[in-house]
Design a protein around this motif. Structure first.
Motif, PDB file in Angstrom:
ATOM      1  N   GLY A   1       0.853  -1.181   0.000  1.00 47.74           N
ATOM      2  CA  GLY A   1       0.000   0.000   0.000  1.00 47.74           C
ATOM      3  C   GLY A   1       0.881   1.220   0.000  1.00 47.74           C
ATOM      4  O   GLY A   1       2.111   1.127   0.134  1.00 47.74           O
ATOM      5  N   MET A   2       0.261   2.381  -0.167  1.00 46.52           N
ATOM      6  CA  MET A   2       1.051   3.602  -0.137  1.00 46.52           C
ATOM      7  C   MET A   2       0.832   4.278   1.207  1.00 46.52           C
ATOM      8  O   MET A   2      -0.238   4.822   1.476  1.00 46.52           O
ATOM      9  CB  MET A   2       0.668   4.523  -1.280  1.00 46.52           C
ATOM     10  N   ALA A   3       1.858   4.246   2.029  1.00 48.25           N
ATOM     11  CA  ALA A   3       1.753   4.839   3.354  1.00 48.25           C
ATOM     12  C   ALA A   3       2.189   6.302   3.289  1.00 48.25           C
ATOM     13  O   ALA A   3       2.864   6.718   2.344  1.00 48.25           O
ATOM     14  CB  ALA A   3       2.631   4.074   4.333  1.00 48.25           C
ATOM     15  N   ASN A   4       1.809   7.038   4.287  1.00 50.94           N
ATOM     16  CA  ASN A   4       2.182   8.455   4.413  1.00 50.94           C
ATOM     17  C   ASN A   4       1.597   9.293   3.272  1.00 50.94           C
ATOM     18  O   ASN A   4       0.785   8.821   2.491  1.00 50.94           O
ATOM     19  CB  ASN A   4       3.689   8.625   4.507  1.00 50.94           C
ATOM     20  N   ARG A   5       2.080  10.544   3.195  1.00 53.84           N
ATOM     21  CA  ARG A   5       1.412  11.482   2.281  1.00 53.84           C
ATOM     22  C   ARG A   5       2.438  12.337   1.560  1.00 53.84           C
ATOM     23  O   ARG A   5       3.534  12.570   2.070  1.00 53.84           O
ATOM     24  CB  ARG A   5       0.497  12.383   3.142  1.00 53.84           C
TER      25      ARG A   5
ATOM     26  N   MET B   1       4.877   0.334   0.715  1.00 49.27           N
ATOM     27  CA  MET B   1       5.414  -0.629   1.683  1.00 49.27           C
ATOM     28  C   MET B   1       4.347  -1.654   2.044  1.00 49.27           C
ATOM     29  O   MET B   1       3.193  -1.519   1.664  1.00 49.27           O
ATOM     30  CB  MET B   1       5.905   0.107   2.935  1.00 49.27           C
ATOM     31  N   SER B   2       4.776  -2.672   2.776  1.00 44.59           N
ATOM     32  CA  SER B   2       3.814  -3.646   3.277  1.00 44.59           C
ATOM     33  C   SER B   2       3.528  -3.310   4.726  1.00 44.59           C
ATOM     34  O   SER B   2       4.247  -2.510   5.329  1.00 44.59           O
ATOM     35  CB  SER B   2       4.378  -5.058   3.149  1.00 44.59           C
TER      36      SER B   2
END
Lengths: 784, 159
Positions: A167-171, A178-179
């Motif tokens: 997925g795409m973490a943070n902004r 990351m997983s």
């Protein structure tokens, strides 16, 4: 239909399609990264900006619906300026060190930067750096700083693999792929993310820094693993296979391949490869010339034929062997007078032999799966046994299809399952009979008297009733039987009831082919009931031990339905000839080891589960002294004076075998003359439920290092549900002893609520369980 | 395990959405966890994921996207000071300097006694009262001066 104009070309496109779709039709290339025809539209890379007349600003071609009269320019000043600008932005954080990047030379970003970018960067500030995360043995995220956040990998997980592992973490500036808490990516289709990644952010871990793309020659091949026959491009450097990637074929594998197809090539270069013919003399293995080894085999077979009769010789082949090899093996056997030849190694019920209308197959073209709206899948570890067929069913479910499962394990299929009946193996037949009964009453159809009489006393369970209701509501129904159903001791009963169910709802009825040549084996007549001489099947040749066995890439302790019985037969035999690509346990019981070429080193044909014959050429030369098995068998035929063994190519073998045959005419799933039977009583003892783990299913994949390090390759545990664990006074994690026949194995116990009460799940195909007996039947579990 | 209180709150939230779109409640669920525990651990995210039947990574994406979720313990009272333009023009830097001097913590840090944590915030949409800070994302305090900050902290100390 809508008419639009792209770069002056008029093109007609369907209503609701996008400018990108129209451009494909008009053969106009619009640069893009995040767009992929098999994935949903994200429109986040902005590379596909084009000018649309009367629109005030450039529009993304992938996400803009085509409208009547639209005029699109992909090379106008506005479009070029937009593309240049986007390229500059994309390269702000992307390292400009293509020469040391593993993707260099086959990178979309690199190509498009040359085509659409500026010559130099105006950005001199620091670039963003992302620390690599560990996501398993197959995919490397070491270069995650190169990511352009197209989210293709994320969408692939969600939409195709069915599980969102990345997925795409943070902004914004900090966004990264990351997983979840560094968990590994375990999807059996994960390798496709490597292909999808348009930059070098996700790369193949086993292939990393092994070669540059321009050093590789690309050779077409076909997967030797599951029954689908995925099309492969085998990449070769210095006569060594260094990588395997998919070749697009919409009728078969679309643009995907499973991880098994992709990474099993590592076994080709394994240290366990058998490289020279060997003969055992006085208990010691000595390497010999081919001539000596083949003479030895021919002499041995001749002696046994003379002293005990040819019927004392049996040949077993894996269904992963090529069509030509299977054909020559049976021709050789029948030529010396024995019909004991079989490739259905894990099958146990052969009572339909000779009663089938043809070769069991999928019952429909592969692509028709997507169009079905109801599925009944009986006895299948679907996801692990048929990763890409499962993917097609997943797509069908997404479009509203309902899946019903009748099985002995409730594994997560990564798709919504409408109904499931999870029962012990002994109850499989009666559960299908219940579905039939419920279906007949819903449809108000009268079944034959014979079946009616059997069904009268049967109580229809809730689950069976729901399955019947679901099937009854379908327009395009498919009833499919998996490997487990085909390996079941009452496989023919299962098939007969499933066939009745299929008939009642006008469904397509099919078998999911276990291996690359599960259909091809029948067509090659590598079965004991075909051809001129009939003989014993794979089970009978073990129950009535033969004096000599010819094994074509078979590892009896891992590939057979009953390894215990198989090993006994091998050990007691006078002569065992192993034709194998690998050194294996055969060294203990065999007399001759003949090194044969795996599928990348020979030409051949696989006939897939839908009856499509796909021939391929060898991608590389056979390793050392290894030789294609069809050549080995040809020479053996000559040495044994069998007539008609003068082939000069594998194509000649294939053409002879398929002469005058239309494959589609030979396929058929109906059985006639089978007496229906429903046994409702279950044995009191625990029943074994056996799966063949995805990375232990054949000789090649068992030796693929990276796959062997994945979670799917963990040493098998004994799985029981909690109520059974309590009954036995065991706890998850306990060391236990399982006993079957006169052998036992020490394993760890694991709680699994997906295993029905009265059953215990133990995998086959792994050395830890190789001593146990048949894949089905009763088994004792006790504290070690 | 999610506490029964959190589960009750999530269940109430779920009534707002169609049955097959339970994941719509993820932002509320994360908020409920933070309200109760002060921060959201990855274990909490896993539990929310299984409670709402969605992938763990999807919960993680949401939790890391939004600024107001605390992904590590941020003290009993989390003071979020706005440092956007209006507040900075009206002396947000002084507010931060005063808080740092008084509590001995900078952005992203927590006092040794675990009472206070300080975070840098974005515009709170109340620029007329700049400089601003919020306490636990719930209480908005504006027109901050050293005296007013002392008063707020004294109140918080008591509670």
């Amino acid at each position: 239909m809508i008419n639009i104009e792209i770069d002056g070309k008029l093109v007609e496109t369907a209503k609701g399609s996008t400018i990108m779709d129209a451009a494909h039709k008009a053969d106009v290339y619009i640069p893009h990264f995040c767009y992929h025809k098999k994935l949903s539209i994200a429109a986040n890379c902005r590379m596909c900006l084009v000018e649309v007349e009367k629109a005030p600003k450039p529009l993304p071609a992938c996400a803009t619906p085509a409208a009547e009269g639209m005029k699109v320019h992909t090379h106008s000043d506005m479009a070029v300026k937009a593309q240049k600008g986007i390229m500059e932005f994309l390269l702000i954080n992307h390292p400009l060190d293509c020469p040391i990047c593993d993707q260099g030379g086959e990178c979309q970003l690199q190509d498009l930067a040359v085509g659409y970018g500026g010559g130099a960067s105006r950005y001199n500030e620091e670039k963003r750096v992302i620390h690599p995360k560990e996501i398993g043995e197959l995919i490397s995220t070491h270069e995650m700083s190169r990511c352009i956040q197209c989210t293709r990998c994320v969408r692939f997980g969600q939409e195709i693999a069915g599980i969102m592992e990345l997925g795409m973490a943070n902004r914004s500036e900090h966004a990264e792929i990351m997983s979840f808490v560094n968990s590994s990516v375990d999807s059996e289709l994960s390798g496709n993310m490597i292909d999808l990644c348009p930059v070098g952010a996700l790369t193949s871990k086993p292939f990393r820094y092994k070669a540059r793309s321009w050093e590789l020659s690309r050779r077409k091949s076909v997967s030797s693993h599951d029954g689908l026959g995925s099309n492969l491009a085998v990449h070769v450097k210095d006569n060594k296979v260094v990588r395997v990637v998919p070749v697009e074929n919409d009728a078969i594998n679309e643009c995907w391949i499973s991880d098994k197809d992709r990474f099993s090539y590592e076994a080709l270069n394994s240290a366990e490869r058998l490289t020279r013919p060997m003969i055992k003399q006085g208990g010691n293995w000595i390497e010999v010339e081919w001539v000596a080894a083949l003479e030895y085999v021919a002499n041995g077979l001749r002696q046994i034929t003379q002293s005990a009769g040819a019927e004392n010789i049996a040949a077993l082949a894996t269904p992963h062997a090529t069509f030509e090899e299977l054909y020559l093996l049976q021709k050789l056997m029948r030529g010396i007078g024995s019909g004991n030849v079989d490739f259905r190694l894990r099958q146990s019920d052969f009572s339909a032999d000779g009663k089938q209308s043809g070769t069991p197959w999928l019952g429909m073209p592969v692509s028709e799966i997507n169009g079905c709206d109801r599925f009944l899948i009986a006895g299948s570890f679907l996801r692990k046994d048929h990763p890409l067929l499962a993917q097609r069913i997943r797509q069908a479910v997404k479009h509203g299809a309902q899946v019903s499962i009748v099985h002995s394990a409730a594994d997560d299929l990564l798709m919504p399952v409408a109904n499931q009946a999870i029962v012990t193996p002994a109850e499989l037949v009666s559960t299908l009979a219940q579905v039939l009964k419920a279906l007949a009453s819903t449809k108000q159809v009268k079944l034959s008297d014979e079946i009616q009489a059997l069904l009268v006393s049967l109580t229809v369970s809730d689950a069976a009733a729901k399955i019947a209701a679901s099937l009854a509501g379908g327009k395009q129904v498919a009833v499919l039987l998996g490997n487990f159903a085909q390996q079941h001791p009452q496989a023919v009963q299962i098939a007969s009831f499933a066939e009745q169910i299929a008939q009642l709802c006008g469904a397509k009825f099919g078998f999911l082919g276990e291996a690359a040549n599960s259909v091809g084996g029948y067509l090659a007549e590598a079965v004991p009931f075909a051809g001129s001489v009939h003989g014993m099947n794979a089970a009978e040749v073990l129950e009535n031990p033969r004096k000599a066995y010819l094994l074509l890439n078979v590892e009896p302790e891992l590939d057979m339905h009953n390894p215990q019985l198989a090993m006994k037969a091998m050990k007691d035999a006078d002569m065992v000839v192993c034709m194998s690509a690998f050194k294996h346990q055969g060294l203990e019981y065999a007399d001759v080891m003949l090194p044969i070429a795996p599928f990348t080193e020979t030409s051949g044909t696989f006939i897939n589960t839908a009856g499509i014959a796909q021939s391929f050429k060898g991608a590389v030369k056979p390793l050392a002294e290894a030789r294609p098995a069809w050549k080995v068998l040809r020479v053996l035929g000559n040495l044994l004076n069998v007539t008609g063994f003068d082939y000069d190519s594998s194509e000649a073998v294939r053409d002879e075998a398929l002469k005058g045959i239309t494959i589609s005419d030979k396929l058929g799933n109906l059985t006639s003359g089978v007496k229906f039977e429903v046994v409702t009583s279950s044995p009191a003892a625990l029943q074994r439920v056996t799966d063949v783990p995805i990375y232990f299913s054949d000789a090649l994949v068992r030796r693929a290092d990276s796959l062997q390090k994945t979670n799917d390759s963990a040493v098998p545990c004994v799985k029981l549900n909690n109520s059974e664990l309590q009954k036995l006074g065991l706890q998850a994690g306990d060391a236990i002893k399982v006993t079957q026949g006169n052998a036992s194995a020490q394993l760890t116990v694991q709680a699994d609520e997906g295993v029905p009460a009265g059953a215990v799940r133990i995998a086959a195909g792994h050395p830890a369980t190789a001593l146990l007996g048949a894949m089905f039947g009763t088994i004792t579990v006790e504290r070690a | 395990m999610l506490s029964t209180h959190i589960q009750d709150q999530i269940n109430r939230e779920l009534k707002k959405y169609p049955l097959d779109q339970k994941q719509s409640a993820v932002m509320s669920a994360l908020r409920f966890v933070q309200d109760e525990k002060g921060w959201i651990s990855t274990e909490d995210m896993s539990e929310i994921a299984s409670y709402l039947g969605m992938p763990q990574m999807a919960v993680y994406e949401v939790a890391t996207f939004y600024h107001m979720y605390n992904l590590k313990p941020m003290g009993k009272s989390t003071l979020t000071v706005c440092t956007n333009l209006s507040c900075t023009l009206c002396g947000a830097e002084d507010t931060v300097a005063y808080l740092t001097a008084k509590l001995g913590i900078g952005f992203g840090e927590v006092t040794a006694d675990g009472k206070y944590g300080m975070r840098e915030g974005e515009c709170m949409g109340a620029c007329k009262d700049a400089p601003l800070m919020t306490i636990n994302n719930k209480r908005l305090c504006g027109k901050l001066t050293p005296e007013k900050i002392d008063q707020i902290l004294a109140e918080l100390d008591k509670s």
